[in-house]
Scaffold this motif. Structure first.
Motif, PDB file in Angstrom:
ATOM      1  N   ALA A  29       0.848  -1.232  -0.035  1.00 57.47           N
ATOM      2  CA  ALA A  29       0.002  -0.045   0.417  1.00 57.47           C
ATOM      3  C   ALA A  29       1.165   1.294   0.278  1.00 57.47           C
ATOM      4  N   ALA A  30       2.493   0.980   0.761  1.00 59.63           N
ATOM      5  CA  ALA A  30       2.828   2.527   0.387  1.00 59.63           C
ATOM      6  C   ALA A  30       3.955   2.396  -0.920  1.00 59.63           C
ATOM      7  N   TYR A  31       3.506   1.827  -1.749  1.00 58.37           N
ATOM      8  CA  TYR A  31       4.470   1.603  -2.702  1.00 58.37           C
ATOM      9  C   TYR A  31       2.869   2.913  -3.586  1.00 58.37           C
ATOM     10  N   LEU A  32       2.334   2.164  -3.079  1.00 58.23           N
ATOM     11  CA  LEU A  32       0.216   2.710  -4.625  1.00 58.23           C
ATOM     12  C   LEU A  32       0.556   4.340  -4.204  1.00 58.23           C
ATOM     13  N   ARG A  33       0.864   4.495  -2.646  1.00 59.87           N
ATOM     14  CA  ARG A  33       0.361   5.761  -2.135  1.00 59.87           C
ATOM     15  C   ARG A  33       1.949   6.933  -2.770  1.00 59.87           C
ATOM     16  N   GLN A  34       2.863   5.812  -2.877  1.00 60.95           N
ATOM     17  CA  GLN A  34       3.764   6.938  -3.951  1.00 60.95           C
ATOM     18  C   GLN A  34       3.424   7.104  -5.441  1.00 60.95           C
ATOM     19  N   VAL A  35       3.067   6.116  -5.970  1.00 64.42           N
ATOM     20  CA  VAL A  35       2.276   6.320  -7.298  1.00 64.42           C
ATOM     21  C   VAL A  35       1.531   7.083  -7.540  1.00 64.42           C
ATOM     22  N   LEU A  36       0.570   7.258  -6.400  1.00 62.44           N
ATOM     23  CA  LEU A  36      -0.670   7.828  -7.916  1.00 62.44           C
ATOM     24  C   LEU A  36      -0.958   9.311  -8.066  1.00 62.44           C
ATOM     25  N   PRO A  37      -0.181  10.279  -7.056  1.00 58.78           N
ATOM     26  CA  PRO A  37      -0.113  11.172  -8.234  1.00 58.78           C
ATOM     27  C   PRO A  37       0.958  11.338  -9.398  1.00 58.78           C
ATOM     28  N   LEU A  38       1.924  10.048  -9.057  1.00 53.78           N
ATOM     29  CA  LEU A  38       2.302  10.210 -10.412  1.00 53.78           C
ATOM     30  C   LEU A  38       2.043   9.955 -11.356  1.00 53.78           C
ATOM     31  N   LEU A  39       0.219   8.877 -11.421  1.00 56.37           N
ATOM     32  CA  LEU A  39      -0.302   8.153 -12.399  1.00 56.37           C
ATOM     33  C   LEU A  39      -0.942   9.546 -13.187  1.00 56.37           C
ATOM     34  N   GLY A  90      -7.636  13.554  -7.348  1.00 59.14           N
ATOM     35  CA  GLY A  90      -8.594  13.244  -8.746  1.00 59.14           C
ATOM     36  C   GLY A  90      -9.036  12.883  -8.990  1.00 59.14           C
ATOM     37  N   LEU A  91      -8.603  10.903  -8.692  1.00 58.16           N
ATOM     38  CA  LEU A  91      -8.552   9.828  -9.557  1.00 58.16           C
ATOM     39  C   LEU A  91      -9.315   9.094  -9.586  1.00 58.16           C
ATOM     40  N   GLU A  92     -10.493   9.045 -10.576  1.00 55.98           N
ATOM     41  CA  GLU A  92     -12.011   8.647 -10.420  1.00 55.98           C
ATOM     42  C   GLU A  92     -11.731   6.484  -9.897  1.00 55.98           C
ATOM     43  N   VAL A  93     -12.147   5.853  -9.403  1.00 52.79           N
ATOM     44  CA  VAL A  93     -11.923   4.575  -9.090  1.00 52.79           C
ATOM     45  C   VAL A  93     -12.552   3.716  -9.395  1.00 52.79           C
ATOM     46  N   VAL A  94     -13.320   2.961 -10.192  1.00 49.00           N
ATOM     47  CA  VAL A  94     -13.397   1.843 -10.929  1.00 49.00           C
ATOM     48  C   VAL A  94     -13.548   0.454 -10.637  1.00 49.00           C
ATOM     49  N   PRO A  95     -13.478  -0.234  -9.749  1.00 41.62           N
ATOM     50  CA  PRO A  95     -13.397  -1.533  -8.919  1.00 41.62           C
ATOM     51  C   PRO A  95     -13.887  -2.255 -10.945  1.00 41.62           C
ATOM     52  N   LEU A  96     -12.736  -3.579 -10.317  1.00 42.66           N
ATOM     53  CA  LEU A  96     -12.653  -3.891 -11.853  1.00 42.66           C
ATOM     54  C   LEU A  96     -13.479  -5.570 -10.797  1.00 42.66           C
TER      55      LEU A  96
END
Length: 430
Positions: free
Chosen positions: A22-32, A79-85
């Motif tokens: 989870a900590a890595y995903l938190r770093q990546v979201l702003p980059l995305l 501001g990222l919309e989340v669509v669960p798959l």
């Protein structure tokens, strides 16, 4: 501004393999977000914190409820919309492999289970109608429970169904199809015709799905950026011929396994440059030297290679060390070990499997290759040690173990074995 109607650009995070911490995903979201993503297509599979009767589906490394809430909160902030798959038809292996859910199994091919066979014996019933009836049942259930949510369905099963059957099924009023194609040379014209067919059937919106990784080989370890860029440039052409009121957006898929039981393909950090190139191409309506320079700036890379795997510069994006070390391992580990064991004349001639088994070694010849074997082993042990450390920061131990067993151990163990056999042979001589 995005070309055509590709205003929504969802980045697919396939968590059924190598789910990042989870900590890595938190770093990546702003980059995305910076790279041009507007949302996430989150494929939880067995990493969701299921409770109650569904608890057996939860993998040991599943995210905690709190981790997911924080992640979804951060996505919202960005501001990222989340669509669960959420699988509900195909790729249910992670559910059906458990004995508690064995009673729900159909065999792998639609219409082969006992109940399905009986249903198909009735007049006018076909596998297509069986598929549509299931989609309709799931979508209707969604519509009554969550009236504000619109399900999206992958369109594999819909493509070959006649317009008449689709229109009569009532499915087009309930779902939006996601038209997927991951090829570098996807046929633009046939996609445009497919979009028109779906519109005539009554679908009010369609989605496209491209791929930024995980679509060029089941055990691929490095991402061929050129292939994926080409795929996105083709989708841009389809978008330019699609009415903007019909096209919802595109999902950039990044498959981490081809299915629940297959091996890992490229790790997410390895594919970040490919994702960056693809997102930026979509946002800018094409690819150019300016786009390339922008991607290099955003990733902190001085030289981004599109047509080979060799991006020599390290980069400053989260997980860039993993890309650098995986590149070394993928390019040189097996080849350097094979070079020594299969093409070094001293090893093949004087330390063959026959010699090794019997601990026969020529004391002079040994000096021609023992130092090479030892230095090669220590070099790779150091690289692998660094990679292990870098991977442990991003992934759980089970992922590190799996990747190493698949990509490192076969060659490293062969090399280690030769060095060990040499030691034994030398000791046997004294």
């Amino acid at each position: 501004m995005a070309a055509g109607g590709l205003r929504q650009r969802l980045v697919h995070l396939d968590l059924k393999g190598a789910p990042p911490r989870a900590a890595y995903l938190r770093q990546v979201l702003p980059l995305l977000r910076t790279l041009g993503a507007t949302g996430l297509l989150l494929e939880y599979e067995d990493t969701f914190p299921y409770t109650g009767p569904l608890e057996p589906l939860r993998a040991p490394h599943a995210y905690s409820r709190q981790e997911l809430q924080e992640l979804l909160g951060l996505a919202k902030e960005q501001g990222l919309e989340v669509v669960p798959l959420v699988q509900s038809f195909g790729h249910m292996e992670f559910v059906l492999k458990h004995k508690e859910f064995a009673h729900l199994r159909e065999v792998y091919y639609l219409g082969e289970g006992e109940e399905s066979k009986q249903w198909l014996q009735q007049q006018e019933n076909t596998p297509e109608k069986l598929c549509l009836s299931h989609i309709k049942a799931v979508a209707s259930c969604m519509a009554s429970s969550y009236p504000t949510v619109t399900p999206i369905v992958w369109d594999d099963m819909l493509r070959g169904i006649s317009e008449e059957t689709l229109a009569e099924s009532g499915v087009p009023q309930l779902v939006q199809p996601m038209i997927w194609d991951y090829a570098a040379d996807l046929d633009v014209e046939s996609k445009v015709l497919l979009v028109e067919k779906y519109r005539r059937c009554g679908f009010s919106k369609v989605w496209f799905a491209s791929a930024f990784k995980g679509a060029t080989g089941v055990n691929q370890s490095l991402t061929l950026i050129g292939h994926h860029l080409q795929n996105h440039l083709q989708w841009l052409k389809v978008a330019s011929s699609t009415p903007t009121d019909l096209l919802q957006g595109i999902a950039l898929t990044g498959w981490q396994r081809y299915d629940h039981f297959s091996v890992l393909c490229e790790l997410f950090p390895v594919a970040i440059p490919s994702l960056a190139v693809c997102l930026q191409a979509l946002e800018n309506g094409g690819y150019s030297e300016t786009v390339k320079e922008n991607v290099e700036k955003l990733l902190g890379m001085s030289n981004l290679e599109i047509d080979t795997f060799m991006s020599t510069s390290l980069g400053t994006f989260p997980g860039s060390t993993i890309l650098s070390l995986v590149t070394q391992v993928s390019f040189y580990l097996k080849s350097s070990v094979d070079e020594l064991l299969e093409r070094n004349r001293y090893v093949t001639g004087w330390f063959s499997p026959y010699h090794r088994k019997r601990k026969i070694i020529h004391p002079i010849i040994m000096h021609h290759f023992q130092p090479d074997a030892i230095s090669l082993l220590s070099k790779w042990n150091a690289v692998v040690q660094d990679l292990q450390v870098a991977m442990e920061q991003v992934f759980h131990n089970s992922t590190v173990e799996e990747w190493m067993e698949e990509n490192v151990h076969p060659s490293l163990q062969k090399l280690q074995q030769v060095v060990d056999d040499l030691d034994k042979a030398i000791k046997a001589q004294t």
